[in-house]
Design a protein around this motif. Structure first.
Motif, short mmCIF file in Angstrom:
data_model
loop_
_atom_site.label_atom_id
_atom_site.label_comp_id
_atom_site.label_asym_id
_atom_site.label_seq_id
_atom_site.Cartn_x
_atom_site.Cartn_y
_atom_site.Cartn_z
N HIS A 135 4.05 -1.25 1.36
CA HIS A 135 4.56 -0.38 0.29
C HIS A 135 4.16 -0.88 -1.10
CE1 HIS A 135 7.72 0.83 3.42
NE2 HIS A 135 6.89 1.85 3.26
N GLY A 136 3.39 -1.96 -1.15
CA GLY A 136 2.94 -2.48 -2.44
C GLY A 136 4.05 -3.06 -3.28
N ARG A 137 5.05 -3.64 -2.61
CA ARG A 137 6.20 -4.22 -3.32
C ARG A 137 6.38 -5.68 -2.93
NH1 ARG A 137 9.13 1.27 -2.63
NH2 ARG A 137 9.50 0.82 -0.45
N SER A 138 7.13 -6.39 -3.75
CA SER A 138 7.55 -7.74 -3.39
C SER A 138 8.61 -7.63 -2.30
CB SER A 138 8.13 -8.46 -4.61
OG SER A 138 9.37 -7.85 -4.99
N MET A 139 8.89 -8.74 -1.63
CA MET A 139 9.95 -8.72 -0.62
C MET A 139 11.28 -8.36 -1.25
SD MET A 139 8.87 -11.92 1.86
CE MET A 139 10.48 -12.01 2.58
N LEU A 171 9.64 -8.06 7.22
CA LEU A 171 9.95 -7.61 5.87
C LEU A 171 8.76 -7.83 4.94
CD1 LEU A 171 11.97 -6.53 3.81
CD2 LEU A 171 12.80 -8.88 3.54
N LYS A 172 8.11 -8.96 5.09
CA LYS A 172 6.94 -9.28 4.25
C LYS A 172 5.83 -8.26 4.50
CE LYS A 172 5.57 -13.59 3.18
NZ LYS A 172 5.08 -14.96 3.37
N VAL A 173 5.59 -7.91 5.75
CA VAL A 173 4.56 -6.92 6.09
C VAL A 173 4.94 -5.55 5.53
CG1 VAL A 173 3.50 -5.65 8.01
CG2 VAL A 173 3.73 -8.14 8.13
N ARG A 174 6.20 -5.16 5.72
CA ARG A 174 6.66 -3.86 5.22
C ARG A 174 6.52 -3.78 3.71
NH1 ARG A 174 12.10 -0.49 6.67
NH2 ARG A 174 12.22 0.64 4.71
N ALA A 175 6.88 -4.86 3.02
CA ALA A 175 6.77 -4.89 1.56
C ALA A 175 5.31 -4.74 1.14
CB ALA A 175 7.35 -6.19 1.02
N ALA A 176 4.41 -5.43 1.82
CA ALA A 176 2.99 -5.34 1.49
C ALA A 176 2.47 -3.92 1.73
CB ALA A 176 2.20 -6.34 2.33
#
Length: 84
Positions: free
Chosen positions: A24-28, A17-22
Motif C-alpha cells: 500500500h506504499g505506507r510505513s508499518m 504487516l510489513k508486506v501489506r504496508a509495502a
C-alpha cells in the motif's frame, strides 16, 4: 491523538504487516493506523461501557452487585448508566 505500543507481536504477523504496508506504499505504523481506522471508524458511537455491560448481563443472566457477603469491604457500585 493517542499513542499505543504493541508488545509480543508474533514475528509472522509483523512480517505480513510489513508486506501489506509495502503493497500500500505506507510505513508499518501508517498501515496499522489505517487498519484500526477501517475497523473502528463505523463503530456505533453510542455504544458505551454501560450498554456493553447491560448486553453482557442480559446474555449471561446477569449478576447482582447490590448484594454482598456479610463483612464485605465493598463501598458501592459503579454507575455505568448512559446518563452519567
Amino acid at each position: 491523538m493517542a499513542t499505543i505500543t504493541v508488545r509480543d507481536l508474533d514475528d509472522g504477523v509483523r512480517d505480513r504487516l510489513k508486506v501489506r504496508a509495502a503493497e500500500h506504499g505506507r510505513s508499518m505504523e501508517a498501515e496499522v493506523r489505517q487498519i484500526l481506522t477501517d475497523k473502528f471508524a463505523d463503530a456505533a458511537p453510542g455504544r458505551t461501557l454501560g450498554a456493553i455491560s447491560r448486553e453482557f448481563r442480559a446474555a449471561t443472566g446477569g449478576f447482582d452487585l447490590r448484594s454482598r457477603p456479610e463483612g464485605s469491604s465493598v463501598r458501592g457500585v459503579a454507575d455505568f448508566s448512559d446518563d452519567a
